[in-house]
Design a protein around this motif. Structure first.
Motif, short mmCIF file in Angstrom:
data_model
loop_
_atom_site.label_atom_id
_atom_site.label_comp_id
_atom_site.label_asym_id
_atom_site.label_seq_id
_atom_site.Cartn_x
_atom_site.Cartn_y
_atom_site.Cartn_z
N ASN A 1 0.86 -1.18 0.00
CA ASN A 1 0.00 0.00 0.00
C ASN A 1 0.89 1.23 0.00
O ASN A 1 1.69 1.42 0.93
CB ASN A 1 -0.90 0.02 1.24
CG ASN A 1 -1.93 -1.07 1.21
OD1 ASN A 1 -2.55 -1.31 0.18
ND2 ASN A 1 -2.11 -1.76 2.33
N VAL A 2 0.77 2.05 -1.02
CA VAL A 2 1.68 3.19 -1.21
C VAL A 2 0.87 4.47 -1.37
O VAL A 2 -0.14 4.49 -2.08
CB VAL A 2 2.58 2.97 -2.44
CG1 VAL A 2 3.44 4.20 -2.73
CG2 VAL A 2 3.47 1.74 -2.23
N THR A 3 1.33 5.53 -0.71
CA THR A 3 0.75 6.86 -0.91
C THR A 3 1.74 7.70 -1.70
O THR A 3 2.93 7.80 -1.34
CB THR A 3 0.47 7.55 0.44
OG1 THR A 3 -0.52 6.79 1.15
CG2 THR A 3 -0.06 8.96 0.24
N LEU A 4 1.28 8.32 -2.76
CA LEU A 4 2.15 9.15 -3.59
C LEU A 4 2.40 10.48 -2.91
O LEU A 4 1.46 11.13 -2.43
CB LEU A 4 1.50 9.37 -4.96
CG LEU A 4 1.13 8.09 -5.74
CD1 LEU A 4 0.46 8.43 -7.04
CD2 LEU A 4 2.37 7.24 -5.98
N VAL A 5 3.66 10.89 -2.87
CA VAL A 5 4.02 12.10 -2.12
C VAL A 5 4.67 13.18 -2.97
O VAL A 5 4.73 14.33 -2.57
CB VAL A 5 4.95 11.74 -0.94
CG1 VAL A 5 4.23 10.88 0.08
CG2 VAL A 5 6.22 11.05 -1.42
N GLY A 6 5.20 12.82 -4.15
CA GLY A 6 5.88 13.83 -4.96
C GLY A 6 6.45 13.25 -6.22
O GLY A 6 6.11 12.13 -6.63
N PHE A 7 7.31 14.00 -6.86
CA PHE A 7 7.91 13.56 -8.11
C PHE A 7 9.30 14.15 -8.27
O PHE A 7 9.64 15.16 -7.61
CB PHE A 7 7.02 13.95 -9.30
CG PHE A 7 6.82 15.44 -9.45
CD1 PHE A 7 7.62 16.19 -10.31
CD2 PHE A 7 5.83 16.10 -8.73
CE1 PHE A 7 7.44 17.55 -10.45
CE2 PHE A 7 5.63 17.47 -8.87
CZ PHE A 7 6.45 18.20 -9.73
N ILE A 8 10.09 13.53 -9.14
CA ILE A 8 11.43 14.05 -9.45
C ILE A 8 11.33 14.93 -10.67
O ILE A 8 10.83 14.52 -11.72
CB ILE A 8 12.42 12.90 -9.67
CG1 ILE A 8 12.60 12.11 -8.37
CG2 ILE A 8 13.75 13.43 -10.17
CD1 ILE A 8 13.48 10.89 -8.50
N ASP A 9 11.75 16.16 -10.51
CA ASP A 9 11.62 17.16 -11.57
C ASP A 9 12.99 17.46 -12.16
O ASP A 9 13.97 17.61 -11.41
CB ASP A 9 10.99 18.44 -11.00
CG ASP A 9 10.65 19.43 -12.08
OD1 ASP A 9 10.08 19.04 -13.10
OD2 ASP A 9 10.96 20.63 -11.89
N ARG A 10 13.06 17.56 -13.46
CA ARG A 10 14.31 17.90 -14.15
C ARG A 10 14.11 19.22 -14.88
O ARG A 10 13.29 19.34 -15.77
CB ARG A 10 14.71 16.79 -15.12
CG ARG A 10 15.23 15.54 -14.41
CD ARG A 10 15.50 14.39 -15.38
NE ARG A 10 16.26 13.33 -14.73
CZ ARG A 10 15.75 12.44 -13.92
NH1 ARG A 10 14.44 12.46 -13.65
NH2 ARG A 10 16.51 11.50 -13.35
N GLU A 11 14.87 20.23 -14.45
CA GLU A 11 14.77 21.56 -15.05
C GLU A 11 16.10 21.93 -15.69
O GLU A 11 17.17 21.64 -15.14
CB GLU A 11 14.41 22.61 -13.99
CG GLU A 11 13.05 22.39 -13.35
CD GLU A 11 12.79 23.41 -12.26
OE1 GLU A 11 13.73 24.16 -11.90
OE2 GLU A 11 11.65 23.47 -11.76
N SER A 12 16.03 22.55 -16.85
CA SER A 12 17.24 22.99 -17.54
C SER A 12 17.70 24.31 -16.95
O SER A 12 16.93 25.25 -16.81
CB SER A 12 16.97 23.17 -19.04
OG SER A 12 16.64 21.93 -19.62
N ASP A 13 18.96 24.35 -16.59
CA ASP A 13 19.57 25.57 -16.06
C ASP A 13 20.84 25.85 -16.86
O ASP A 13 21.91 25.31 -16.57
CB ASP A 13 19.89 25.40 -14.58
CG ASP A 13 20.48 26.66 -13.96
OD1 ASP A 13 20.36 27.71 -14.59
OD2 ASP A 13 21.06 26.57 -12.85
N LYS A 14 20.68 26.68 -17.92
CA LYS A 14 21.77 26.94 -18.87
C LYS A 14 22.20 25.62 -19.49
O LYS A 14 21.44 24.97 -20.18
CB LYS A 14 22.91 27.67 -18.18
CG LYS A 14 22.51 29.06 -17.67
CD LYS A 14 23.68 29.78 -17.03
CE LYS A 14 23.27 31.15 -16.53
NZ LYS A 14 24.36 31.88 -15.87
#
Length: 635
Positions: A98-111
């Motif tokens: 049983n799992v509760t979703l808490v977030g995500f991994i975000d990839r943002e371009s920085d230069k």
């Protein structure tokens, strides 16, 4: 490139634990691959912990990576297993998480770089059959890194089950907020409080800007943070703090400095004397604001006139309902203003005895030195005045507190004689005056010393030797004084005040039976205003308590960051569950089994609730609250 691809495939094959079996909003069920039911896995030569309740998993949906927290597990029989495939009992078992979703991994371009961050919340849900993985060490550390890059940090401790991962919190996110520290006695809450403020003040203590702009006011009910006046260094070195050891049982205790403007304030006296709103507060207001009382109590002749006028009223216009010796009662009340430390009326006792010995009381026909007021009223009052004006009064010895006490006495007898107030209504307040003034003068002093703006960031007020009643009044008076000052003078919010209240249930409880409802409501409304509106003026509260169930729900629900130590009492656990919205089920269920020194950190400064072990404070800075070791003194 081929080598990297091979490494990725190996990583996926080892860390993959199963796939999504069911999705219900942010609650999902993961079916675990049968070969991954072992408690540990080997990855890159190291033994890593397999899935367990309270740990995290990563679900991949295309290029999206979603993070979930395992809150429970269960098993069922695999009915699709054929007889030929069955070799071992464990082959027959299907394991589900049983799992509760808490977030995500975000990839943002920085230069030219790609910045990888964990973000709380969800931007999309997984689908059935999406693959699920254990977290790598880098991913695990990333989701426990709660501060932005470049932010000022303090280290509080480590994860309880992963001591290699330090918990570092942003100074801005933690301390520009209201903080709650809760836990049973002996669970480590006082240590956590001391640790937080030791790390913070020690980090900035030598900065002149910090010294000028930051103020921490600690209300210490049990003497855990201030023990002696010598070289004690609890929380921070002596040079960075003021300490006040208040006492209602001793004359040589410290007195907390407040300005004269505060003492002339109606609210101040309403709090101290517990004045009711409808009748007692208006009487108190008139006592403090009547111009003739303010002016006459400044001079010797003015005081003599006040005494004479009240005596003349009693003896010439007094009601038959008054006691026969009401004039003696009035003079005795003035005598009480004299103290062993300061004698204001040096011969008042002799004057009282002369008046008493030479006065015959018959209402409407009082005789003084043989003069009948009904026949010769002018001569009667002139004779009385000549005796009163023999008083020797040392005006220079009258303190601000004594002056206000005199104003209350004169006004009380005047309004009773004139019939403006009933004794039944204002008598209870007046009867508190003597006791309260004796206590007030032991714990407060009038001083121009500006402790709010001095360069010592920490002020500790120890109430260990203060009686129960004053323990409720002093924090309210002092906190309201500080809050009102910041409210008027810190609209630009360049100054910072943190009011720290240890054992906060002593003054924030709704269950107290020692006081009236009006007084209790006023006290709670004052602190509720601070916690609701204080942020606008740079004022924040930090509360520590072993009984969160005793504290107003309004106050607990307004806190932003929580450090939750072990709680055993069901009412306390229910209070946390009812008011703290940041906790997940696993964290909430572990409240009663946390070891000493461990706590759940939840709130705005942490993206996820985490169980941490608080680091040790540098020797000498820990609070004075260790449990006595009996056998050290018994053998």
């Amino acid at each position: 490139m081929m080598k990297k691809l091979n490494n990725d495939l190996i990583s996926e094959s080892v860390l993959k634990i199963g796939s999504v079996n069911e999705v219900r909003g942010n609650k999902i069920i993961i079916k675990v691959d049968k070969e991954k039911n072992a408690p540990h896995l080997i990855y890159e030569g190291e033994i890593i912990k397999n899935v367990s309740v309270g740990s995290y998993v990563k679900i991949t949906k295309g290029f999206n990576e979603i993070i979930g927290k395992i809150e429970g597990e269960y098993i069922s029989d695999d009915k699709n297993l054929s007889q030929t495939e069955y070799k071992n009992f464990k082959d027959k078992i299907k394991r589900f998480l049983n799992v509760t979703l808490v977030g995500f991994i975000d990839r943002e371009s920085d230069k030219d770089d790609v910045v990888v961050k964990f973000k709380q919340g969800l931007k999309e849900l997984p689908l059935i059959e999406n693959d699920c993985f254990l977290l790598t060490q880098d991913e695990f550390e990333m989701i426990h890194s709660f501060a932005k890059e470049g932010a000022d940090l303090i280290t509080i401790g480590t994860l309880l089950n992963e001591t290699s991962v330090s918990i570092k919190l942003s100074v801005d996110k933690l301390f520009a907020s209201h903080i709650g520290i809760f836990g049973n006695t002996g669970s480590g809450k006082s240590y956590t409080l001391a640790k937080l403020y030791h790390e913070l003040i020690n980090k900035y203590s030598k900065s002149s800007k910090f010294q000028n702009n930051a103020k921490f006011l600690l209300i210490d009910f049990n003497g855990e943070y201030a023990v002696n006046k010598k070289d004690e260094t609890i929380i921070i070195d002596k040079e960075y703090k003021d300490r006040y050891f208040l006492s209602t049982s001793k004359l040589d205790g410290d007195r907390f400095p407040i300005p004269e403007s505060e003492v002339n304030d109606l609210t101040f006296w309403s709090i101290l004397l517990k004045a009711t709103e409808q009748t007692q507060k208006p009487f108190l207001d008139s006592s403090l604001s009547k111009k003739y009382l303010i002016e006459y109590t400044k001079t010797e002749d003015g005081l003599k006139n006040l005494i004479f006028n009240n005596l003349a009223l009693i003896l010439t216009q007094g009601s038959k309902n008054l006691e026969k010796d009401f004039h003696v009662y009035f003079l005795d009340e003035l005598l009480k203003v004299n103290t062993t430390e300061c004698v204001i009326f040096s011969n008042l006792k002799e004057i009282r005895n002369r008046i008493r010995a030479n006065l015959i009381i018959n209402y409407g026909q009082n005789i003084f030195f043989g003069i009948d007021n009904s026949k010769e009223p002018q001569k009667f009052t002139d004779n009385l005045k000549s005796v009163v004006f023999e008083l020797e009064i040392h005006v220079e010895k009258i303190s601000i507190f004594s002056k206000i006490r005199l104003q209350i006495i004169f006004n009380y007898f005047y309004v009773i004689l004139k019939g403006f107030y009933s004794r039944e209504h204002i008598g209870p307040l007046y009867n508190r005056v003597e006791t309260k003034f004796n206590q007030i003068t032991k714990v407060f002093k009038i001083d121009s010393e500006d402790i709010i703006n001095n360069k010592k960031p920490l002020t500790i007020i120890s109430l260990n030797d203060v009686n129960v009643e004053m323990k409720k009044i002093i924090p309210l008076v002092v906190c309201k004084y500080y809050y009102e000052y910041f409210k008027k003078n810190n609209l630009s919010r360049d100054k910072y005040l943190n009011i720290i209240i240890d054992e906060a249930h002593n003054i924030l409880s709704r269950n107290s039976i020692r006081e009236s409802e009006n007084w209790k409501d006023y006290r709670l409304e004052t602190f509720e205003e601070i916690i609701k509106e204080g942020r606008k003026f740079g004022v924040f509260l930090s509360l520590s308590s072993q009984r969160p169930s005793d504290i107003s729900d309004t106050i607990i629900s307004q806190l932003h960051n929580y450090f939750l130590h072990r709680l055993i009492n069901n009412k306390d656990i229910e209070a946390i569950g009812r008011t703290v919205s940041y906790l997940d089920k696993v964290s909430f269920d572990s409240l009663s089994i946390l070891p000493q020194g461990a706590c759940i950190l939840a709130g705005l400064s942490a993206d996820l609730p985490v169980v941490i072990k608080v680091d040790k404070i540098n020797e000498g800075y820990e609070p004075y609250n260790e449990t006595i070791v009996l056998t050290n003194n018994w053998k």
